[in-house]
Design a protein around this motif. Structure first.
Motif, PDB file in Angstrom:
ATOM      1  N   ASN A   1      -4.375  54.638  70.860  1.00 34.92           N
ATOM      2  CA  ASN A   1      -3.473  54.279  69.752  1.00 34.92           C
ATOM      3  C   ASN A   1      -3.794  52.935  69.090  1.00 34.92           C
ATOM      4  OD1 ASN A   1      -2.107  56.641  70.197  1.00 34.92           O
ATOM      5  ND2 ASN A   1      -0.282  55.708  71.099  1.00 34.92           N
ATOM      6  N   ILE A   2      -4.960  52.372  69.326  1.00 33.94           N
ATOM      7  CA  ILE A   2      -5.246  51.083  68.661  1.00 33.94           C
ATOM      8  C   ILE A   2      -5.681  51.279  67.207  1.00 33.94           C
ATOM      9  CG2 ILE A   2      -5.623  49.519  70.615  1.00 33.94           C
ATOM     10  CD1 ILE A   2      -8.648  50.078  70.295  1.00 33.94           C
ATOM     11  N   GLU A   3      -5.634  52.534  66.744  1.00 34.56           N
ATOM     12  CA  GLU A   3      -5.770  52.730  65.297  1.00 34.56           C
ATOM     13  C   GLU A   3      -4.437  52.441  64.594  1.00 34.56           C
ATOM     14  OE1 GLU A   3      -5.913  55.036  67.541  1.00 34.56           O
ATOM     15  OE2 GLU A   3      -4.409  56.567  67.084  1.00 34.56           O
ATOM     16  N   ALA A   4      -3.328  52.553  65.324  1.00 36.92           N
ATOM     17  CA  ALA A   4      -2.008  52.312  64.723  1.00 36.92           C
ATOM     18  C   ALA A   4      -1.869  50.815  64.407  1.00 36.92           C
ATOM     19  CB  ALA A   4      -0.913  52.760  65.678  1.00 36.92           C
TER      20      ALA A   4
ATOM     21  N   VAL B   1     -15.553  48.173  70.444  1.00 37.35           N
ATOM     22  CA  VAL B   1     -14.180  48.580  70.733  1.00 37.35           C
ATOM     23  C   VAL B   1     -14.130  50.101  70.795  1.00 37.35           C
ATOM     24  CG1 VAL B   1     -11.867  48.720  69.742  1.00 37.35           C
ATOM     25  CG2 VAL B   1     -13.091  46.557  69.721  1.00 37.35           C
ATOM     26  N   GLY B   2     -13.484  50.614  71.824  1.00 38.46           N
ATOM     27  CA  GLY B   2     -13.318  52.059  71.961  1.00 38.46           C
ATOM     28  C   GLY B   2     -11.903  52.471  71.598  1.00 38.46           C
ATOM     29  N   ILE B   3     -11.804  53.272  70.540  1.00 37.97           N
ATOM     30  CA  ILE B   3     -10.523  53.886  70.176  1.00 37.97           C
ATOM     31  C   ILE B   3     -10.518  55.236  70.901  1.00 37.97           C
ATOM     32  CG2 ILE B   3      -9.174  54.847  68.265  1.00 37.97           C
ATOM     33  CD1 ILE B   3     -10.627  52.834  66.390  1.00 37.97           C
ATOM     34  N   GLN B   4      -9.571  55.443  71.814  1.00 30.52           N
ATOM     35  CA  GLN B   4      -9.689  56.625  72.672  1.00 30.52           C
ATOM     36  C   GLN B   4      -9.632  57.932  71.887  1.00 30.52           C
ATOM     37  OE1 GLN B   4      -7.059  56.404  76.095  1.00 30.52           O
ATOM     38  NE2 GLN B   4      -7.956  54.473  76.788  1.00 30.52           N
ATOM     39  N   GLY B   5      -8.665  58.045  70.971  1.00 31.56           N
ATOM     40  CA  GLY B   5      -8.626  59.256  70.143  1.00 31.56           C
ATOM     41  C   GLY B   5      -8.004  60.470  70.809  1.00 31.56           C
ATOM     42  N   HIS B   6      -6.861  60.270  71.491  1.00 31.79           N
ATOM     43  CA  HIS B   6      -6.093  61.416  72.004  1.00 31.79           C
ATOM     44  C   HIS B   6      -5.049  61.748  70.944  1.00 31.79           C
ATOM     45  CE1 HIS B   6      -7.918  61.157  75.951  1.00 31.79           C
ATOM     46  NE2 HIS B   6      -7.599  59.877  76.043  1.00 31.79           N
ATOM     47  N   TRP B   7      -5.346  62.760  70.138  1.00 33.73           N
ATOM     48  CA  TRP B   7      -4.461  63.061  69.002  1.00 33.73           C
ATOM     49  C   TRP B   7      -3.895  64.472  69.081  1.00 33.73           C
ATOM     50  CZ3 TRP B   7      -9.189  60.522  66.636  1.00 33.73           C
ATOM     51  CH2 TRP B   7      -9.003  59.133  66.516  1.00 33.73           C
ATOM     52  N   HIS B   8      -3.003  64.772  68.113  1.00 31.76           N
ATOM     53  CA  HIS B   8      -2.352  66.091  68.081  1.00 31.76           C
ATOM     54  C   HIS B   8      -2.691  66.824  66.790  1.00 31.76           C
ATOM     55  CE1 HIS B   8       0.032  64.166  71.211  1.00 31.76           C
ATOM     56  NE2 HIS B   8       0.302  65.380  71.626  1.00 31.76           N
ATOM     57  N   LEU B   9      -2.797  68.127  66.895  1.00 34.17           N
ATOM     58  CA  LEU B   9      -3.113  68.965  65.734  1.00 34.17           C
ATOM     59  C   LEU B   9      -2.117  68.714  64.601  1.00 34.17           C
ATOM     60  CD1 LEU B   9      -4.994  71.335  64.872  1.00 34.17           C
ATOM     61  CD2 LEU B   9      -3.142  72.869  65.525  1.00 34.17           C
TER      62      LEU B   9
ATOM     63  N   ASP C   1      -5.046  55.496  59.257  1.00 29.85           N
ATOM     64  CA  ASP C   1      -5.092  54.420  60.255  1.00 29.85           C
ATOM     65  C   ASP C   1      -6.486  54.320  60.874  1.00 29.85           C
ATOM     66  OD1 ASP C   1      -2.432  53.930  59.841  1.00 29.85           O
ATOM     67  OD2 ASP C   1      -1.731  54.852  61.710  1.00 29.85           O
ATOM     68  N   ILE C   2      -7.094  55.476  61.093  1.00 25.16           N
ATOM     69  CA  ILE C   2      -8.416  55.480  61.731  1.00 25.16           C
ATOM     70  C   ILE C   2      -9.422  54.775  60.810  1.00 25.16           C
ATOM     71  CG2 ILE C   2     -10.328  56.956  62.493  1.00 25.16           C
ATOM     72  CD1 ILE C   2      -8.115  59.070  63.248  1.00 25.16           C
TER      73      ILE C   2
ATOM     74  N   LEU D   1     -12.248  64.710  60.587  1.00 20.38           N
ATOM     75  CA  LEU D   1     -12.528  63.524  61.406  1.00 20.38           C
ATOM     76  C   LEU D   1     -14.016  63.153  61.346  1.00 20.38           C
ATOM     77  CD1 LEU D   1     -10.776  63.711  64.896  1.00 20.38           C
ATOM     78  CD2 LEU D   1     -10.788  61.786  63.305  1.00 20.38           C
ATOM     79  N   PHE D   2     -14.852  64.165  61.519  1.00 23.22           N
ATOM     80  CA  PHE D   2     -16.291  63.865  61.544  1.00 23.22           C
ATOM     81  C   PHE D   2     -16.811  63.449  60.170  1.00 23.22           C
ATOM     82  CE2 PHE D   2     -18.445  64.222  65.635  1.00 23.22           C
ATOM     83  CZ  PHE D   2     -17.356  64.514  66.438  1.00 23.22           C
ATOM     84  N   ARG D   3     -16.186  63.950  59.108  1.00 27.72           N
ATOM     85  CA  ARG D   3     -16.563  63.447  57.774  1.00 27.72           C
ATOM     86  C   ARG D   3     -16.309  61.935  57.696  1.00 27.72           C
ATOM     87  NH1 ARG D   3     -17.852  67.117  54.055  1.00 27.72           N
ATOM     88  NH2 ARG D   3     -17.011  69.209  54.301  1.00 27.72           N
ATOM     89  N   LEU D   4     -15.168  61.550  58.270  1.00 26.88           N
ATOM     90  CA  LEU D   4     -14.794  60.127  58.275  1.00 26.88           C
ATOM     91  C   LEU D   4     -15.779  59.324  59.137  1.00 26.88           C
ATOM     92  CD1 LEU D   4     -12.565  58.305  57.216  1.00 26.88           C
ATOM     93  CD2 LEU D   4     -11.161  58.955  59.173  1.00 26.88           C
ATOM     94  N   PHE D   5     -16.091  59.840  60.308  1.00 25.89           N
ATOM     95  CA  PHE D   5     -17.033  59.133  61.191  1.00 25.89           C
ATOM     96  C   PHE D   5     -18.390  58.979  60.487  1.00 25.89           C
ATOM     97  CE2 PHE D   5     -14.740  61.283  65.032  1.00 25.89           C
ATOM     98  CZ  PHE D   5     -13.697  60.374  64.939  1.00 25.89           C
TER      99      PHE D   5
END
Ligand code: G3I
Length: 374
Positions: free
Chosen positions: A203-206, A230-238, A245-246, A315-319
């Motif tokens: 949640n460090i994207e928040a 920095v590692g943003i874990q990325g446990h998200w929900h559909l 935020d990301i 997500l991958f487009r963003l990455f």
């Protein structure tokens, strides 16, 4: 509206019959490895459990070698496993994952040196600051130096923040004071000068929690100590992946000159019985509660498969857009069957958060990510 590329991906995954031309159905991807497809962009990682490391799961073994360029031990480098007594360590499984990485040319991100959770049994309940300090110094120095140059990187400190960006009132904060994070990195740098060093959290994207993480990075840098990423874990929900935020986070961490990684990526498709999004392993919902919510025991409906594929594609487009700052994307598990999300926050549910299904087959979500590089 399903776009052409996405529709092709779905055809390739064999999800839709009608509307897929025979050439679409027959066309195999030119390169079938995600790691290979993304090798010029960033590392593609996975989390390994005991069966993986011991090569006791042959189908998973094939997938891991074929698909991934990086791996993180899901549990076996946590302090409770490694550090079994004041002066006793058990390095058996950790040595094995290092050897597995070397043999298969997979970069190992060691996880994790300092975490308030999964502490060794002997340290739990100890109140003396001197004892905590001795444990902290010995643990970092012994473990990090053993694997220097053998693992690619360390999550030096894991999950040190509260949701509002303040520091978690952990055993380390209470006994060592707020400077403990800088100190952990200082000790890690000394013990492992040839290893990349990261701060990792969920949640460090928040925005509020991100502000706390930015402070941590700045403090480490101001002390003249090394932090590489920095590692943003990325446990998200559909349906609720926080794209804005990301993106803001990638930019904010990038401005500090550190790499950004997504280190434990998964997207839960099940109802969330907890208030808010958390990966705190101590959070639990009552499995008998009315909120249990386990709707897809017999399989995932096509509509949900497609929604998952779309979230992953976005997500991958963003990455990719930020590949100058993003250096690794690690999925938290190899296949849906092995995901921790089948037991969190409710035990015994059937979740589908990853790119490979319970039969080790690529899902539409795999193709939606893979096809971005076709
Ligand atoms: O190995 C024992 C086994 O011997 C025993 O029979 C069984 C009974 O419950 O437990 C097994 O240990 C479990 C272990 O996973 C291995 O499967 C622990 O109970 C269980 O708590 C542990 O959960 C792990 C959790 O961290 C706590 O360490 C999850 O697999 C792992 O996915 C999860 O990973 C964390 C990251 O490290 C940090 N970020 C959040 C992420 C998800 O919670």
């Amino acid at each position: 509206m399903i776009n052409k590329r996405f529709f092709e991906a779905v055809c390739l995954a064999g999800l839709l019959g009608a509307g897929c031309s025979s050439s679409q159905k027959a066309t195999a991807p030119k390169v079938s490895s995600l790691g290979e497809a993304y090798k010029k962009d960033f590392l593609i990682g996975t989390a390994l459990n005991n069966a993986h490391i011991l090569e006791r799961d042959s189908l998973a073994n094939q997938l891991i070698k074929q698909q991934f360029t990086a791996a993180t031990p899901e549990n076996i480098m946590k302090a409770e496993v490694l550090h079994t007594g004041w002066e006793k360590y058990n390095f058996e499984m950790a040595d094995k994952i290092v050897a597995y990485g070397q043999k298969n040319n997979i970069k190992i991100n060691a996880h994790t040196l300092i975490w308030h959770s999964q502490l060794p049994f002997f340290i739990r309940g100890i109140k003396s600051a001197d004892s905590i300090k001795a444990y902290f110094e010995n643990h970092i120095t012994t473990v990090a130096s053993r694997y220097d140059g053998k693992v690619y990187s360390w999550d030096v400190v894991n999950e040190a923040l509260n949701e509002d960006g303040t520091m978690r009132n952990s055993v380390f904060l209470k006994n060592l004071g707020p400077g403990y994070i800088v100190e952990a990195f200082r000790l890690a740098q000394k013990a492992a000068p040839n290893t990349q060093l990261y701060y990792n959290d969920y949640n460090i994207e928040a925005p509020k929690k991100r502000a706390g993480a930015l402070e941590i990075v700045k403090k480490i840098q101001a002390a003249g100590v090394k932090i590489d990423g920095v590692g943003i874990q990325g446990h998200w929900h559909l349906g609720t992946v926080p794209y804005k935020d990301i993106e803001e986070s990638i930019e904010a961490f990038g401005k500090l000159g550190v790499q950004v990684m997504f280190t434990e990526l998964d997207i839960s498709v099940l109802p969330n019985p907890l208030r808010g999004n958390t990966a705190d392993v101590s959070a639990r919902a009552d499995e008998n509660s009315a909120n249990r919510g386990n709707p897809y025991v017999k399989g995932l409906p096509d509509s949900i498969q497609l929604a998952l594929a779309k979230d992953y594609e976005k997500l991958f487009r963003l990455f990719l857009k930020h590949k100058d700052k993003v250096t690794r994307i690690t999925f938290w598990g190899v296949t849906d069957g092995g995901s921790w999300l089948n037991d969190f926050p409710v035990r015994g549910r059937t979740n589908y958060p990853l790119l490979f299904d319970r039969k080790y087959q690529p899902k539409p979500a795999f193709y939606s990510v893979y096809n971005l590089k076709k």
